[in-house]
Design an enzyme around this catalytic site. Structure first.
Site, mmCIF file in Angstrom:
data_model
loop_
_atom_site.group_PDB
_atom_site.id
_atom_site.type_symbol
_atom_site.label_atom_id
_atom_site.label_comp_id
_atom_site.label_asym_id
_atom_site.label_seq_id
_atom_site.Cartn_x
_atom_site.Cartn_y
_atom_site.Cartn_z
ATOM 1 N N HIS A 75 0.802 -1.138 0.096
ATOM 2 C CA HIS A 75 0.004 0.006 -0.015
ATOM 3 C C HIS A 75 0.827 1.300 -0.050
ATOM 4 O O HIS A 75 0.169 2.400 -0.055
ATOM 5 C CB HIS A 75 -0.924 -0.061 1.206
ATOM 6 C CG HIS A 75 -0.145 0.385 2.421
ATOM 7 N ND1 HIS A 75 0.329 -0.589 3.161
ATOM 8 C CD2 HIS A 75 0.109 1.597 3.124
ATOM 9 C CE1 HIS A 75 0.963 -0.142 4.242
ATOM 10 N NE2 HIS A 75 0.624 1.219 4.319
HETATM 11 C C1 UD1 Z 1 -2.114 5.974 5.292
HETATM 12 C C2 UD1 Z 1 -0.854 6.476 5.653
HETATM 13 C C3 UD1 Z 1 0.337 5.376 6.007
HETATM 14 C C4 UD1 Z 1 -0.183 4.250 6.226
HETATM 15 C C5 UD1 Z 1 -1.409 3.713 5.826
HETATM 16 C C6 UD1 Z 1 -2.042 2.545 6.809
HETATM 17 C C7 UD1 Z 1 -0.405 8.942 5.601
HETATM 18 C C8 UD1 Z 1 0.270 9.839 4.555
HETATM 19 N N1 UD1 Z 1 -0.244 7.687 5.218
HETATM 20 O O1 UD1 Z 1 -1.770 5.490 4.155
HETATM 21 O O2 UD1 Z 1 1.623 5.972 6.535
HETATM 22 O O3 UD1 Z 1 0.844 3.077 6.385
HETATM 23 O O4 UD1 Z 1 -2.449 4.849 6.136
HETATM 24 O O5 UD1 Z 1 -3.039 1.749 6.140
HETATM 25 O O6 UD1 Z 1 -0.828 9.352 6.427
HETATM 26 N N2 UD1 Z 1 -9.053 4.861 0.859
HETATM 27 C C9 UD1 Z 1 -10.419 4.440 0.633
HETATM 28 N N3 UD1 Z 1 -11.005 4.370 1.810
HETATM 29 C C10 UD1 Z 1 -10.391 4.326 3.293
HETATM 30 C C11 UD1 Z 1 -9.182 5.024 3.244
HETATM 31 C C12 UD1 Z 1 -8.399 5.220 2.180
HETATM 32 O O7 UD1 Z 1 -10.766 4.256 -0.509
HETATM 33 O O8 UD1 Z 1 -10.856 3.950 4.037
HETATM 34 C C13 UD1 Z 1 -8.236 5.350 -0.403
HETATM 35 C C14 UD1 Z 1 -8.585 6.696 -0.942
HETATM 36 O O9 UD1 Z 1 -8.739 6.745 -2.416
HETATM 37 C C15 UD1 Z 1 -7.273 7.279 -0.491
HETATM 38 C C16 UD1 Z 1 -6.299 6.331 -0.576
HETATM 39 O O10 UD1 Z 1 -6.819 5.339 -0.216
HETATM 40 O O11 UD1 Z 1 -6.877 8.705 -1.278
HETATM 41 C C17 UD1 Z 1 -5.049 6.682 0.627
HETATM 42 O O12 UD1 Z 1 -5.475 6.895 1.690
HETATM 43 P P1 UD1 Z 1 -4.611 7.932 2.790
HETATM 44 O O13 UD1 Z 1 -5.208 7.830 4.168
HETATM 45 O O14 UD1 Z 1 -4.296 9.103 2.203
HETATM 46 O O15 UD1 Z 1 -3.328 7.071 2.928
HETATM 47 P P2 UD1 Z 1 -2.910 5.418 2.950
HETATM 48 O O16 UD1 Z 1 -2.539 5.182 1.563
HETATM 49 O O17 UD1 Z 1 -4.264 4.779 3.423
HETATM 50 N N1 UDP Z 2 -3.649 -5.380 8.975
HETATM 51 C C1 UDP Z 2 -5.017 -5.881 9.026
HETATM 52 N N2 UDP Z 2 -5.746 -6.224 7.910
HETATM 53 C C2 UDP Z 2 -4.985 -6.329 6.858
HETATM 54 C C3 UDP Z 2 -3.944 -5.898 6.682
HETATM 55 C C4 UDP Z 2 -3.291 -5.388 7.705
HETATM 56 O O1 UDP Z 2 -5.691 -6.074 9.867
HETATM 57 O O2 UDP Z 2 -5.793 -6.347 5.733
HETATM 58 C C5 UDP Z 2 -2.919 -5.059 10.104
HETATM 59 C C6 UDP Z 2 -1.762 -5.593 10.347
HETATM 60 O O3 UDP Z 2 -1.697 -6.929 10.764
HETATM 61 C C7 UDP Z 2 -1.120 -4.553 11.125
HETATM 62 C C8 UDP Z 2 -1.489 -3.294 10.469
HETATM 63 O O4 UDP Z 2 -2.900 -3.458 9.948
HETATM 64 O O5 UDP Z 2 -1.220 -4.746 12.470
HETATM 65 C C9 UDP Z 2 -0.496 -2.763 9.616
HETATM 66 O O6 UDP Z 2 -1.120 -1.862 8.951
HETATM 67 P P1 UDP Z 2 -0.793 -1.080 7.441
HETATM 68 O O7 UDP Z 2 -0.192 -2.154 6.838
HETATM 69 O O8 UDP Z 2 -2.081 -0.584 7.079
HETATM 70 O O9 UDP Z 2 -0.158 0.365 7.796
HETATM 71 P P2 UDP Z 2 1.549 0.330 8.534
HETATM 72 O O10 UDP Z 2 1.925 -0.395 9.226
HETATM 73 O O11 UDP Z 2 2.393 0.105 7.308
HETATM 74 O O12 UDP Z 2 1.570 1.968 8.563
#
Ligand code: UD1
Ligand code: UDP
Length: 387
Positions: free
Chosen positions: A231
């Site tokens: 992601h």
């Molecule tokens: C965010 C964090 C990242 C973290 C991740 C955990 C920042 C800059 N990034 O990344 O560090 O590892 O969360 O998962 O804060 N979207 C949906 N539904 C949702 C959420 C997001 O459709 O519920 C889609 C939207 O198109 C959005 C994109 O995902 O624009 C990215 O979401 P965003 O929260 O900006 O960043 P993440 O990639 O989730």
């Molecule tokens: N995780 C989850 N379901 C998923 C993918 C990840 O519960 O489908 C959990 C995972 O076990 C870990 C956390 O989400 O505890 C990690 O989140 P993510 O990878 O979104 O973010 P990051 O750690 O890179 O910020």
């Protein structure tokens, strides 16, 4: 003592669950004689920025982990970094003005972390940063910028490792009369210890996805798949990098299925580039709940990921990990030999899996991220400070 806990993204629900439990436990036990100076009760108010909002990225975790209902839901949603962080800042400020907490807790390195820290620091409210001191040394990552700024704004820097404490020291952030900088261990380890037993009892994901593998001579049915997550913005927003990783996973999937719970960000990028039909050996599934994720991790042949949290979970579960990045902030998992940085090139990823398979069985060294009592330590330190 009133504190505000700011959450917004999936990993923050998991981290905050551990600290919330430690606070509840403290209340249940009540102050012991030795702790009688902890006269204050900790009143925790949850603020959800709304950064993650899909049911499978949000509600599922609140239900499964029995998290408190946020007193404030700011409904910020998705957007550019500036828009998202700016809206959070504006709305968190209103809450802080109303609640006047004694401290604000923020977790990790997301935009919700940064906004929470900035809003609080500007109002002279002490910030407690949980997972402080991590550095990937790659400032192209939005997370790295969020970490650096948050650490420099914080009063309590709760680090998961000694290296994190050293990283902070290198930037001039050291413990003093006005600052706490401590290695307390990793709150995600607290969570995994607490929930993995529950996952064993409750999760049926492996059976549901039919991931068992049986040999003709054996009655034993063991799961036999690779688990992948993907992601990071740098991997998903560049179609060449995204395709390269997916090609590798598809090739690996010819031998054993690759299960990939798809982050909505990745799903959207794949849809834009019409990629779904091209990778038939990858089992794309919806994001899974935490208990299902723990079950999938624990039983995988290996984990391929660009997630921060998943690299550590692989380590804790003794499952070899290949990290689909050029660098990581979880350097200790690499130094221990447990995790490998394999980047995003198809050939290199496939070769790394091939090499891993030849090395089985694996043996891991000692534990790096504390002993599973990080949250308890954090609660004690906060109570001690504000007594
Ligand atoms: C965010 C964090 C990242 C973290 C991740 C955990 C920042 C800059 N990034 O990344 O560090 O590892 O969360 O998962 O804060 N979207 C949906 N539904 C949702 C959420 C997001 O459709 O519920 C889609 C939207 O198109 C959005 C994109 O995902 O624009 C990215 O979401 P965003 O929260 O900006 O960043 P993440 O990639 O989730
Ligand atoms: N995780 C989850 N379901 C998923 C993918 C990840 O519960 O489908 C959990 C995972 O076990 C870990 C956390 O989400 O505890 C990690 O989140 P993510 O990878 O979104 O973010 P990051 O750690 O890179 O910020």
């Amino acid at each position: 003592m009133k504190i505000i806990t700011i959450v917004g993204a999936r990993p923050q629900f998991i981290k905050a669950a551990a600290v919330h439990r430690a606070i509840e436990q403290h209340h249940r036990r009540g102050p012991s004689l030795r702790e009688s100076h902890y006269k204050k009760r900790l009143r925790e108010i949850w603020v959800h920025t709304g950064q993650h909002y899909d049911i499978l990225m949000d509600k599922v975790f609140f239900d499964e982990l029995q998290l408190p209902k946020p007193a404030y839901h700011l409904g910020v949603g998705s957007g550019s970094h500036g828009k998202q962080t700016g809206l959070m800042l504006e709305r968190i400020e209103v809450v802080l003005e109303k609640e006047k907490p004694e401290a604000v807790i923020v977790y990790g390195d997301t935009n919700s972390t940064l906004a929470g820290a900035l809003a609080a620091a500007k109002r002279h409210i002490p910030v407690a940063h949980i997972e402080a001191g991590l550095r990937s040394h790659n400032r192209n990552m939005p997370e790295e910028l969020n970490r650096i700024v948050t650490d420099h704004l914080s009063t309590f820097l709760f680090c998961p490792t000694d290296l994190a404490v050293r990283n902070l020291s290198n930037e001039g952030i050291r413990e003093s009369r006005s600052k706490i900088v401590r290695n307390v261990g990793d709150v995600m380890y607290d969570s995994i210890l607490y929930y993995s037993k529950m996952a064993e009892e409750k999760s049926t994901v492996i059976k549901d996805l039919n991931l068992y593998f049986s040999t003709p001579n054996s009655e034993l049915r063991t799961p036999n798949y690779y688990l992948a997550t993907l992601h990071r913005a740098e991997n998903t927003d560049d179609p060449q990098r995204l395709k390269s990783i997916l090609r590798a996973l598809d090739e690996i999937g010819r031998n054993h299925p690759v299960v990939l719970p798809l982050h909505p960000r990745t799903r959207k990028r794949m849809e834009v580039h019409f990629l779904f039909s091209r990778f038939v050996n990858i089992k794309f599934i919806e994001p899974v709940s935490y208990l299902d994720m723990l079950a999938l991790e624990k039983n995988a042949r290996a984990i391929l990921t660009d997630s921060g949290g998943v690299q550590k979970e692989a380590y804790w579960f003794n499952i070899p990990c290949l990290t689909l990045r050029e660098e990581t902030e979880w350097v200790e998992t690499i130094k221990s030999g447990w995790n490998q940085l394999v980047g995003i090139e198809r050939k290199k990823i496939v070769q790394a899996v091939h090499d891993l398979e030849k090395k089985r069985p694996f043996k891991r060294g000692g534990m790096i991220f504390g002993e599973g009592r990080a949250s308890e330590k954090i609660v004690r330190i906060l109570l001690e400070w504000f007594r």
